[in-house]
Design a protein around this motif. Structure first.
Motif, PDB file in Angstrom:
ATOM      1  N   GLU A  52      13.761  27.696  32.796  1.00 41.64           N
ATOM      2  CA  GLU A  52      13.020  28.919  32.503  1.00 41.64           C
ATOM      3  C   GLU A  52      13.847  29.841  31.603  1.00 41.64           C
ATOM      4  N   ASP A  73       2.159  17.801  32.833  1.00 41.25           N
ATOM      5  CA  ASP A  73       2.002  19.064  33.557  1.00 41.25           C
ATOM      6  C   ASP A  73       3.185  20.001  33.335  1.00 41.25           C
ATOM      7  N   GLN A  74       4.401  19.450  33.295  1.00 39.26           N
ATOM      8  CA  GLN A  74       5.581  20.275  33.029  1.00 39.26           C
ATOM      9  C   GLN A  74       5.515  20.864  31.623  1.00 39.26           C
ATOM     10  N   ARG A  76       2.904  21.393  29.760  1.00 42.39           N
ATOM     11  CA  ARG A  76       1.817  22.377  29.700  1.00 42.39           C
ATOM     12  C   ARG A  76       2.270  23.715  30.313  1.00 42.39           C
ATOM     13  N   ARG A  77       2.902  23.640  31.484  1.00 41.58           N
ATOM     14  CA  ARG A  77       3.401  24.840  32.159  1.00 41.58           C
ATOM     15  C   ARG A  77       4.451  25.561  31.290  1.00 41.58           C
ATOM     16  N   ASP A  78       5.376  24.801  30.736  1.00 42.12           N
ATOM     17  CA  ASP A  78       6.442  25.400  29.938  1.00 42.12           C
ATOM     18  C   ASP A  78       5.912  25.984  28.636  1.00 42.12           C
ATOM     19  N   GLU A  80       2.978  27.272  28.241  1.00 39.32           N
ATOM     20  CA  GLU A  80       2.286  28.510  28.612  1.00 39.32           C
ATOM     21  C   GLU A  80       3.290  29.644  28.824  1.00 39.32           C
ATOM     22  N   LEU A  81       4.372  29.384  29.528  1.00 36.80           N
ATOM     23  CA  LEU A  81       5.413  30.403  29.709  1.00 36.80           C
ATOM     24  C   LEU A  81       5.976  30.819  28.355  1.00 36.80           C
TER      25      LEU A  81
END
Length: 138
Positions: A52, A73-74, A76-78, A80-81
């Motif tokens: 992060e 999924d990782q 996509r999440r990263d 977005e952050l």
């Protein structure tokens, strides 16, 4: 060390004469680059960002980031952050994620698979042990 290195490289590529005294590095650049950079502005940066903290840093500076072996999924999440931090710092939202994968080229697909498989399995096993250690060590 990374942050100091990044600042030094950025200034060297800008062809500034400068003195840098940091915690880890001391640099005195008193002459032009030789040979000089042809690309102006300097070549683009690309950083590896999986944590992060590193994602936030890359997004704050609007620097593209690469990830090694991230699952969908990782990633996509990263992404977005990254985009949230990117826009919060006044940068236009833009795709900046590069996924890195292992690639082996052989005379044929079958031969490439046969030659690469034992090495990839060893790498993935080591990676699995590392992630279990780092995630369980608190």
């Amino acid at each position: 060390m990374f942050l100091e290195s990044f600042e030094i490289i950025r200034r060297v590529w800008a062809d500034e004469n400068f003195v840098y005294q940091g915690q880890y590095w001391t640099v005195g650049k008193e002459a032009p680059l030789s040979p000089p950079l042809v690309q102006r502005p300097h070549p683009p940066f690309l950083v590896s960002a999986q944590s992060e903290e590193s994602l936030r840093w890359a997004a704050e500076h609007d620097i593209p980031f690469a990830q090694i072996d991230s699952l969908v999924d990782q990633a996509r999440r990263d992404q977005e952050l990254y985009r949230q931090v990117q826009t919060a710092h006044g940068h236009a939202p833009a795709a900046r994620l590069y996924l890195m994968r292992e690639i082996y080229v052989g005379d044929s697909d079958a031969r490439a698979r046969a030659e690469a498989q034992p090495h990839l399995l060893q790498y993935w096993e080591l990676w699995n042990r590392y992630t279990q250690f780092t995630h369980n060590s608190g």
